[in-house]
Write a protein that holds these residues in place. Structure first.
Motif, short mmCIF file in Angstrom:
data_model
loop_
_atom_site.label_atom_id
_atom_site.label_comp_id
_atom_site.label_asym_id
_atom_site.label_seq_id
_atom_site.Cartn_x
_atom_site.Cartn_y
_atom_site.Cartn_z
N LEU A 67 0.83 -1.20 0.00
CA LEU A 67 0.00 0.00 0.00
C LEU A 67 0.87 1.26 0.00
CD1 LEU A 67 -2.75 -1.07 2.57
CD2 LEU A 67 -2.90 -1.08 0.07
N PHE A 68 1.97 1.21 0.73
CA PHE A 68 2.93 2.32 0.75
C PHE A 68 3.44 2.58 -0.67
CE2 PHE A 68 7.01 4.34 1.30
CZ PHE A 68 6.91 5.09 2.47
N ALA A 69 3.77 1.52 -1.40
CA ALA A 69 4.24 1.65 -2.78
C ALA A 69 3.15 2.25 -3.67
CB ALA A 69 4.67 0.29 -3.31
N GLY A 70 1.89 1.87 -3.44
CA GLY A 70 0.79 2.43 -4.22
C GLY A 70 0.66 3.93 -4.04
N VAL A 71 0.84 4.40 -2.81
CA VAL A 71 0.79 5.85 -2.54
C VAL A 71 1.89 6.57 -3.31
CG1 VAL A 71 1.09 7.61 -0.76
CG2 VAL A 71 -0.31 5.61 -0.29
N PHE A 72 3.08 5.99 -3.32
CA PHE A 72 4.19 6.63 -4.02
C PHE A 72 3.96 6.66 -5.54
CE2 PHE A 72 8.28 7.22 -1.45
CZ PHE A 72 7.58 7.71 -0.37
N PHE A 73 3.32 5.62 -6.07
CA PHE A 73 2.99 5.65 -7.50
C PHE A 73 1.96 6.75 -7.80
CE2 PHE A 73 4.85 1.48 -8.79
CZ PHE A 73 5.41 1.93 -9.97
N ALA A 74 1.00 6.95 -6.91
CA ALA A 74 0.02 8.00 -7.11
C ALA A 74 0.69 9.37 -7.12
CB ALA A 74 -1.04 7.93 -6.01
N ILE A 75 1.67 9.56 -6.25
CA ILE A 75 2.41 10.83 -6.22
C ILE A 75 3.19 11.02 -7.52
CG2 ILE A 75 4.26 12.11 -5.07
CD1 ILE A 75 3.39 10.73 -2.45
N SER A 76 3.82 9.95 -8.00
CA SER A 76 4.58 10.05 -9.25
C SER A 76 3.67 10.38 -10.42
CB SER A 76 5.35 8.75 -9.52
OG SER A 76 4.49 7.69 -9.87
N ALA A 77 2.44 9.86 -10.42
CA ALA A 77 1.48 10.17 -11.49
C ALA A 77 1.13 11.65 -11.49
CB ALA A 77 0.22 9.32 -11.33
N PHE A 78 0.93 12.20 -10.29
CA PHE A 78 0.62 13.63 -10.17
C PHE A 78 1.78 14.47 -10.71
CE2 PHE A 78 1.15 17.55 -7.66
CZ PHE A 78 0.00 18.23 -8.05
N LEU A 79 3.00 14.12 -10.35
CA LEU A 79 4.17 14.88 -10.80
C LEU A 79 4.35 14.75 -12.32
CD1 LEU A 79 6.71 14.05 -7.95
CD2 LEU A 79 5.44 16.18 -8.29
N ALA A 80 4.07 13.56 -12.86
CA ALA A 80 4.19 13.36 -14.30
C ALA A 80 3.17 14.22 -15.06
CB ALA A 80 4.01 11.89 -14.65
N SER A 81 2.00 14.40 -14.47
CA SER A 81 0.96 15.21 -15.13
C SER A 81 1.35 16.68 -15.21
CB SER A 81 -0.37 15.07 -14.39
OG SER A 81 -0.33 15.74 -13.14
N ARG A 82 2.34 17.10 -14.43
CA ARG A 82 2.78 18.48 -14.41
C ARG A 82 4.08 18.70 -15.17
NH1 ARG A 82 0.00 21.50 -10.83
NH2 ARG A 82 1.71 23.00 -10.58
N LEU A 83 4.53 17.67 -15.89
CA LEU A 83 5.72 17.84 -16.72
C LEU A 83 5.43 18.79 -17.87
CD1 LEU A 83 7.03 14.16 -17.05
CD2 LEU A 83 8.16 16.01 -15.83
N ASN A 84 6.31 19.73 -18.07
CA ASN A 84 6.20 20.63 -19.21
C ASN A 84 7.13 20.12 -20.31
OD1 ASN A 84 4.39 22.47 -17.92
ND2 ASN A 84 6.13 23.30 -16.78
N VAL A 85 6.56 19.50 -21.31
CA VAL A 85 7.36 18.91 -22.38
C VAL A 85 8.03 20.03 -23.18
CG1 VAL A 85 7.34 17.40 -24.39
CG2 VAL A 85 5.73 17.01 -22.51
N PRO A 86 9.36 19.95 -23.39
CA PRO A 86 10.05 20.99 -24.16
C PRO A 86 9.45 21.17 -25.54
CG PRO A 86 11.62 19.54 -23.08
CD PRO A 86 10.26 18.91 -22.90
N LYS A 87 9.51 22.40 -26.01
CA LYS A 87 8.87 22.74 -27.29
C LYS A 87 9.43 21.90 -28.44
CE LYS A 87 7.59 26.73 -30.15
NZ LYS A 87 7.85 26.09 -31.43
N THR A 88 10.74 21.62 -28.41
CA THR A 88 11.33 20.82 -29.50
C THR A 88 10.69 19.45 -29.58
OG1 THR A 88 13.08 20.14 -27.97
CG2 THR A 88 13.55 22.00 -29.44
N ALA A 89 10.43 18.85 -28.39
CA ALA A 89 9.80 17.52 -28.37
C ALA A 89 8.38 17.59 -28.88
CB ALA A 89 9.84 16.93 -26.96
N ILE A 90 7.65 18.67 -28.49
CA ILE A 90 6.27 18.83 -28.94
C ILE A 90 6.23 18.97 -30.46
CG2 ILE A 90 4.24 20.32 -28.88
CD1 ILE A 90 4.99 21.06 -26.03
N ASP A 91 7.14 19.81 -30.98
CA ASP A 91 7.17 20.03 -32.42
C ASP A 91 7.46 18.73 -33.17
OD1 ASP A 91 6.70 22.68 -31.98
OD2 ASP A 91 8.78 23.33 -32.22
N THR A 92 8.38 17.92 -32.62
CA THR A 92 8.71 16.66 -33.27
C THR A 92 7.51 15.72 -33.29
OG1 THR A 92 10.99 16.89 -32.55
CG2 THR A 92 10.30 14.72 -33.26
#
Length: 444
Positions: free
Chosen positions: A412-437
């Motif tokens: 269950l502890f591991a599940g909580v940490f995965f939920a936190i990682s999902a939240f942080l991943a949702s806030r990634l700002n993909v660099p413009k070069t990657a978006i353009d590609t």
């Protein structure tokens, strides 16, 4: 200036990644079979994290150094990345053959250190190898093909454990200090695959020679005194970290929680099933292998399907949703008492594993310079092993004094940490070069 790279066929991309099969078979054994071996040899459960410290320590040291060295290597006969994953595969093959013969716990722990050095030495240049060969439009396919072989390698490893236990196992009484004979065969297959699959890719895929500027820099380093050549990789790593794109720092935040949680899952699946299903160590190890078998089958099936999804919706969204699905899987597993039904959450876990093994590498490969791809892939893998290192040092006391020596609480502890990682991943700002590609590929 970026070199123009020829577009490769599907089968050329397939062939260049076959070597990943053997590397990941070895990692599959580490995930599922190594901790049961430690338990067979008398290790207490709360010692499992610290006994696995070889993984993060060797990864932290080996991967960035090998990455930096491979950036500044070129041989007309052997290439740039190939010498490193050939040596790593040979080292891993020898260790896999010796592992089930471990007479005592300290011997097995020592072999794990050497095995991890070999696996890390082979894997890190392989990540850069794909980036070296493929044009930007094919990077997503290249790294998701690696994700497919991640699933295939671990699938074969765990499938062999389940099969050999069924054929040759069935011990009703476990003797402390003795490793079951049926477990030997999976390691022998791994020793064979570790080397032969690498050799296949080496002979099937030529490397692209470095540009004139790169070759000049490589020759300049070769002319340095020996003492300076020894320190050069460390200088390169320091400089690369100082100049690292902000996006990679943000990926590091996601990785901190994601990989901490993954290490908990791999270490405590066997103890979990001893508690929730009332299994012996052998039965629990077999069930853990079935879990891995299931999620890696899913990974194989969905890895390439994620390519068009990431192009349509963006890597960030698919990555975050996949991590969230993995969290849901870990929340569910401890409350399912049927050994068949407990495989169902592994569908979500397999989708998450496919995303973790491909999407971040695609993102990063698009934004780092060609002449530093090896060192930056090494640094990205440092972001994997640092959380693992923290976990090996911290989770033993957490498990014993906070989670009550209870494997259910660990999951269950591991599940909580995965939920936190999902939240942080949702806030990634993909660099413009990657978006353009990505847009360019989507409209291709």
């Amino acid at each position: 200036m970026k070199l123009s790279k020829p577009k490769l066929s599907f089968w050329q991309i397939f062939n260049m990644n076959v070597g990943f099969l053997g590397i990941q078979y070895s990692f599959g054994l580490q995930q599922t079979a190594i901790n049961p071996i430690f338990l067979y040899l008398g290790a207490p459960e709360d010692m499992l994290p610290i006994l696995n410290i070889a993984g993060p320590v060797t990864g932290l040291i080996v991967q960035p150094i090998i990455g930096a060295m491979s950036d500044k290597t070129w041989s007309k006969r052997w290439g740039r990345r190939k010498p490193y994953f050939l040596i790593g595969a040979l080292l891993g093959s020898v260790c896999l053959f010796a592992f089930p013969h471990s007479p005592v716990l300290w011997f097995a722990v020592g072999l794990l250190w050497i095995l991890d050095v070999g696996n890390n030495m082979a894997m890190e240049p392989y990540r850069a190898f794909v980036g070296d060969k493929l044009p930007e439009k094919q990077l997503s396919l290249g790294y998701q093909m690696q994700s497919l072989f991640v699933g295939a390698g671990i699938l074969l490893a765990n499938g062999s454990i389940v099969l050999f236990q069924y054929w040759f196992g069935g011990e009703s009484v476990e003797e402390t200090g003795t490793i079951p004979q049926w477990l030997y065969y999976s390691f022998f297959i791994g020793a064979f695959l570790s080397l032969t699959t690498i050799l296949y890719s080496v002979f099937k895929t030529p490397e692209i020679p470095p540009a004139d500027e790169e070759l000049e820099e490589i020759n300049k380093i070769k002319s340095l005194p020996f003492s300076q050549r020894i320190t050069q990789p460390f200088t390169e790593i320091i400089d690369a970290v100082k100049e690292m794109p902000k996006f990679m720092w943000k990926i590091g935040g996601v990785y901190l929680f994601q990989w901490y949680a993954l290490f908990i899952y791999w270490q405590f699946t066997t103890p979990l099933f001893k508690k929730t299903l009332g299994y012996t160590t052998s039965e629990a190890a077999s069930q853990a292998a079935k879990m891995s078998l299931t999620y890696n089958t899913v990974t194989m099936l969905v890895a390439l399907a994620l390519v068009p999804l990431t192009l349509k919706f963006g890597g960030k969204k698919i990555y975050a949703l996949s991590l969230l699905g993995t969290a849901v899987a870990l929340f569910a597993i401890p409350y399912i008492s049927d050994p068949t039904l407990v495989l169902i959450p592994m569908v979500l876990f397999g989708i998450g594993w496919a995303a973790m093994m491909g999407i971040p590498y695609t993102m990063v490969s698009k934004i780092v310079p060609q002449d530093r791809r090896g060192v930056y892939m090494g640094i990205l893998n440092m972001m994997i092993v640092i959380p693992m290192f923290i976990q090996t040092l911290s989770f033993g006391p957490i498990y014993k004094y906070i989670l009550g020596d209870n494997a259910i609480n660990a999951m269950l502890f591991a599940g909580v940490f995965f939920a936190i990682s999902a939240f942080l991943a949702s806030r990634l700002n993909v660099p413009k070069t990657a978006i353009d590609t990505d847009v360019e590929v989507a409209n291709d």
